[in-house]
Design an enzyme around this catalytic site. Sequence first.
Site, PDB file in Angstrom:
ATOM      1  N   ASP A  95       0.798  -1.239   0.000  1.00 33.24           N
ATOM      2  CA  ASP A  95       0.000   0.000   0.000  1.00 33.24           C
ATOM      3  C   ASP A  95       0.825   1.281   0.000  1.00 33.24           C
ATOM      4  O   ASP A  95       0.363   2.328  -0.441  1.00 33.24           O
ATOM      5  CB  ASP A  95      -0.942   0.013   1.219  1.00 33.24           C
ATOM      6  CG  ASP A  95      -0.204  -0.181   2.539  1.00 33.24           C
ATOM      7  OD1 ASP A  95       1.031  -0.341   2.507  1.00 33.24           O
ATOM      8  OD2 ASP A  95      -0.843  -0.194   3.597  1.00 33.24           O
ATOM      9  N   HIS A  96       2.070   1.212   0.479  1.00 33.52           N
ATOM     10  CA  HIS A  96       2.843   2.449   0.610  1.00 33.52           C
ATOM     11  C   HIS A  96       3.571   2.854  -0.673  1.00 33.52           C
ATOM     12  O   HIS A  96       3.975   3.999  -0.803  1.00 33.52           O
ATOM     13  CB  HIS A  96       3.890   2.301   1.721  1.00 33.52           C
ATOM     14  CG  HIS A  96       3.330   2.441   3.103  1.00 33.52           C
ATOM     15  ND1 HIS A  96       2.401   1.589   3.620  1.00 33.52           N
ATOM     16  CD2 HIS A  96       3.599   3.340   4.080  1.00 33.52           C
ATOM     17  CE1 HIS A  96       2.109   1.955   4.866  1.00 33.52           C
ATOM     18  NE2 HIS A  96       2.821   3.012   5.161  1.00 33.52           N
ATOM     19  N   ASP A 160       3.911  -1.154  11.594  1.00 33.80           N
ATOM     20  CA  ASP A 160       3.444   0.161  11.190  1.00 33.80           C
ATOM     21  C   ASP A 160       2.798   0.776  12.418  1.00 33.80           C
ATOM     22  O   ASP A 160       2.048   0.107  13.134  1.00 33.80           O
ATOM     23  CB  ASP A 160       2.409   0.043  10.068  1.00 33.80           C
ATOM     24  CG  ASP A 160       2.067   1.411   9.495  1.00 33.80           C
ATOM     25  OD1 ASP A 160       2.592   1.752   8.424  1.00 33.80           O
ATOM     26  OD2 ASP A 160       1.307   2.149  10.143  1.00 33.80           O
ATOM     27  N   ARG A 450      -1.154  12.290  10.116  1.00 31.35           N
ATOM     28  CA  ARG A 450       0.099  13.027  10.341  1.00 31.35           C
ATOM     29  C   ARG A 450       0.188  14.218   9.422  1.00 31.35           C
ATOM     30  O   ARG A 450      -0.228  14.160   8.271  1.00 31.35           O
ATOM     31  CB  ARG A 450       1.297  12.110  10.065  1.00 31.35           C
ATOM     32  CG  ARG A 450       1.312  10.971  11.036  1.00 31.35           C
ATOM     33  CD  ARG A 450       2.675  10.370  11.216  1.00 31.35           C
ATOM     34  NE  ARG A 450       2.575   9.529  12.377  1.00 31.35           N
ATOM     35  CZ  ARG A 450       2.951   8.254  12.421  1.00 31.35           C
ATOM     36  NH1 ARG A 450       3.517   7.706  11.363  1.00 31.35           N
ATOM     37  NH2 ARG A 450       2.801   7.568  13.511  1.00 31.35           N
ATOM     38  N   SER A 644       6.600   7.267  12.914  1.00 28.76           N
ATOM     39  CA  SER A 644       6.583   5.947  12.283  1.00 28.76           C
ATOM     40  C   SER A 644       7.270   4.858  13.102  1.00 28.76           C
ATOM     41  O   SER A 644       8.113   5.111  13.953  1.00 28.76           O
ATOM     42  CB  SER A 644       7.288   6.078  10.943  1.00 28.76           C
ATOM     43  OG  SER A 644       7.645   4.839  10.437  1.00 28.76           O
ATOM     44  N   ARG A 646       9.116   2.786  11.450  1.00 33.17           N
ATOM     45  CA  ARG A 646      10.196   2.354  10.542  1.00 33.17           C
ATOM     46  C   ARG A 646      11.510   2.150  11.287  1.00 33.17           C
ATOM     47  O   ARG A 646      12.062   3.078  11.865  1.00 33.17           O
ATOM     48  CB  ARG A 646      10.342   3.340   9.385  1.00 33.17           C
ATOM     49  CG  ARG A 646      10.677   4.753   9.768  1.00 33.17           C
ATOM     50  CD  ARG A 646      10.564   5.708   8.579  1.00 33.17           C
ATOM     51  NE  ARG A 646       9.180   6.044   8.319  1.00 33.17           N
ATOM     52  CZ  ARG A 646       8.733   7.251   7.945  1.00 33.17           C
ATOM     53  NH1 ARG A 646       9.581   8.241   7.754  1.00 33.17           N
ATOM     54  NH2 ARG A 646       7.456   7.466   7.740  1.00 33.17           N
TER      55      ARG A 646
HETATM   56  C1  MIC Z   1       3.564   6.386   8.488  1.00 31.03           C
HETATM   57  O1  MIC Z   1       2.369   6.625   8.557  1.00 31.03           O
HETATM   58  O2  MIC Z   1       4.452   7.174   8.867  1.00 31.03           O
HETATM   59  C2  MIC Z   1       3.992   5.054   7.919  1.00 31.03           C
HETATM   60  C3  MIC Z   1       4.651   5.305   6.621  1.00 31.03           C
HETATM   61  O3  MIC Z   1       2.864   4.249   7.687  1.00 31.03           O
HETATM   62  C4  MIC Z   1       4.929   4.412   8.919  1.00 31.03           C
HETATM   63  C5  MIC Z   1       5.561   3.177   8.461  1.00 31.03           C
HETATM   64  C6  MIC Z   1       6.710   3.386   7.527  1.00 31.03           C
HETATM   65  O4  MIC Z   1       7.488   4.300   7.706  1.00 31.03           O
HETATM   66  O5  MIC Z   1       6.843   2.572   6.621  1.00 31.03           O
HETATM   67  C7  MIC Z   1       4.318   4.146  10.287  1.00 31.03           C
HETATM   68  O6  MIC Z   1       3.408   4.823  10.667  1.00 31.03           O
HETATM   69  O7  MIC Z   1       4.820   3.282  11.021  1.00 31.03           O
HETATM   70 FE1  SF4 Z   2      -0.384   4.580   5.105  1.00 26.52          FE
HETATM   71 FE2  SF4 Z   2       0.817   5.318   7.375  1.00 26.52          FE
HETATM   72 FE3  SF4 Z   2      -0.694   7.027   5.996  1.00 26.52          FE
HETATM   73 FE4  SF4 Z   2      -1.808   5.041   7.236  1.00 26.52          FE
HETATM   74  S1  SF4 Z   2      -0.684   6.718   8.185  1.00 26.52           S
HETATM   75  S2  SF4 Z   2      -2.278   5.709   5.162  1.00 26.52           S
HETATM   76  S3  SF4 Z   2      -0.328   3.408   6.994  1.00 26.52           S
HETATM   77  S4  SF4 Z   2       1.233   6.103   5.347  1.00 26.52           S
END
Ligand code: MIC
Ligand code: SF4
Length: 755
Positions: A95-96, A160, A450, A644, A646
């Site tokens: 999805d990312h 995640d 976010r 995140s 990550r």
């Molecule tokens: C996000 O919302 O910041 C992400 C991208 O979903 C991350 C995961 C990632 O960095 O791959 C998260 O929330 O953990």
């Molecule tokens: Fe994707 Fe993270 Fe955004 Fe949710 S918050 S839609 S998991 S990038």
Amino acid sequence: MAFDIDMISKVYQQMKERVDKARDVVGKPLTLSEKILYSHLWEGNPTKLLVRGKDYVDFAPDRIACQDATAQMALLQFMQAGKSTVAVPTTVHCDHLIQAKEGASTDLKHANDVSSEVFNFLESVSNKYGIGFWKPGAGIIHQVVLENYAFPGGMMIGTDSHTVNAGGLGMVAIGVGGADAVDVMAGMAWELKFPKLIGVKLTGKLSGWTAPKDVILKVAEILTVKGGTGAIVEYFGPGATSMSCTGKGTICNMGAEIGATTSTFGYDESMERYLRATDREDVANAANEVKDYLTADAEVYANPEHYFDQVIEINLSELGPLLNGPFTPDLSTEVGSEMTKKASANDWPIAVEWGLIGSCTNSSYEDLSRASSIAQQALDKGLKMKSELGINPGSEQVRYTAARDGILEVFEKLDAKIFTNACGPCIGQWARYSDPKNAPKNSIVHSFNRNFAKRADGNPNTHAFVASPEITAAIAIAGRLDFNPLKDKLINENGEEVMFDEPTGWELPPKGFEVKDNGYLAPETDGSHVNVAVSPDSERLQLLTPFEPIGDNIKGAKLLIKAFGKCTTDHISMAGPWLRFRGHLDNIANNTLIGAVNAFNKKTNFVKNQLTGEFGGVPDTARAYKSAGIYSIVVGDHNYGEGSSREHAAMQPRHLGVAAVLVKSFARIHETNLKKQGMLGLTFANESDYDLIQEDDTINFLDLDQFAPGKPLTLEFVHSDGSKDVISASHTYNQSQIDWYNEGSALNLIKKQNA
Ligand code: MIC
Ligand code: SF4
């Protein structure tokens, strides 16, 4: 029928005995969070009281979910663990890695072209190790999990931070780094410090323009981005039971933005309705059998202050729509005149250029239907869109059903772009500008979670505000940040004054959900013959080389950067264009800390190389120290690593020779990620010592050979004029975490144990 129903039935069979034992050891009525935690102990039946905020506890989660951007590193690590299949049900969701540009069909095809190497890798690893695979376009991990896998009373972890979304269906679902997931995939326990408990009592009822999103925007205002750290937030009260299951998901989802370990709600009729609507009669029936175990004991909600560490009460009947932002999700403003004042005082652009509806937070059928009721009014009342509108449905099932029911058509008539069922703009996968760094100052409104600088479009001048889908739609139509749909009139195409009526929608599709191809691929029963190939020349994937232990003698280390102010994981390892390197440690390391502000010159990616005296980028400077055989140290402010899950944000500095990260405070997942990768995550015993650190500092660890639980470490900072400051650094390592440090990483230890 639900996936893994046998596993779910087993959880429910054990639940009664375990919860009853837990009540004995705790000696009083239990919250829902405690029921779930105590019934998922690695050791089985509870034998002793666990101290909140203090005891490290081994848990046995029921399932794991990974998304493409984090799964690459998680699975690269799992491949080294020496196992033939995953020990608990696991899924991978693509999805990312799908950029939003033209619209769903073109964008998905493009993603499949440019990222085929990564998708094929994830698909073959999933097939080999018994992991369920959701193809690109199937949907956003947390919506797909809510629709298919989440179940009341269950415990899951996911790579995640918004894994917490599954709290909407009464789970304890927690975001972790890939290395944590690898432990559980490899059949080991998962460790967590027993959380504190925050109770949020929701009285009154949502109505009119107020949505579940406003509840969490309010909670974020009250608790701020750090307020939930180390705690589970449990929602209850009449306002909780009267809202939809997906609405509860929204609230739990954004619990990540207050740093909460997770959030949850007790099992109720909205959850039962959702389970039945999503083809899980079996789970609903099984849950009904153990109903009392899937919510708190009655005494708890009657006298919450006796059972929670903190209690907050919000009257939903008095809550109005909010806009949070810019640049941080906890800065709350009421829609309307309060925004007019704040925007002019702070010079926030009042014109809104885009409204974006979607993300894992707000992309349910209910969300789309309520937003479309506003869009329909724009059509009926002759209003023209003043900004652009983009929509990312949460899953193929939601998209298919919303298309069938004419919901998407309404948006399309307003020229909205329907993007792929994927994260898209929420994670910077948005081709908005050709040169984002030099793009103009502007405001956008979205229903995401976010809104850190540069997150959606890479433009540091984009002011992103978070709101409910219905408010996002209304503001996008009006084109003004301070538009108050409850009070303000708009002028339509015929010059007439018109007003919006309240949004309406459906909690669940009246004609039921429908989908043709949900995008799921089941793994083979025996995947041992499946070959997983990683080309040595690949720029996107790289097999891992184990980290060498840092050891107990760090002397002459150099300060790499003293980060100033907010330093989220987006500052440490940016997403957007860098997502393409998530499976290649050396390549992605080239973005390490490039978004962090250097405290000495307030610039980003501009630090002093102490070996040459010259200034350069953070990654290059770190590489220079590393090739000279010198360790480096990162210093940071509060809530370092917020955002995140990550683990790249820990692995990259580790790969570049950073031995320790010393900050005023950490976000939970990031602190664990540092520990897992065998490096030192330390906090200033005296916060003000942050001010003692100077640009040319050389650092000596004076007592690392005595590294032990509960014992602070002593660090000597030698300044360029020869003067010194000796400071005390606290840490939260327990003995097994110190073992990870000593072995070079947690993975090195697993490998040793499995050898
Ligand atoms: C996000 O919302 O910041 C992400 C991208 O979903 C991350 C995961 C990632 O960095 O791959 C998260 O929330 O953990
Ligand atoms: Fe994707 Fe993270 Fe955004 Fe949710 S918050 S839609 S998991 S990038």
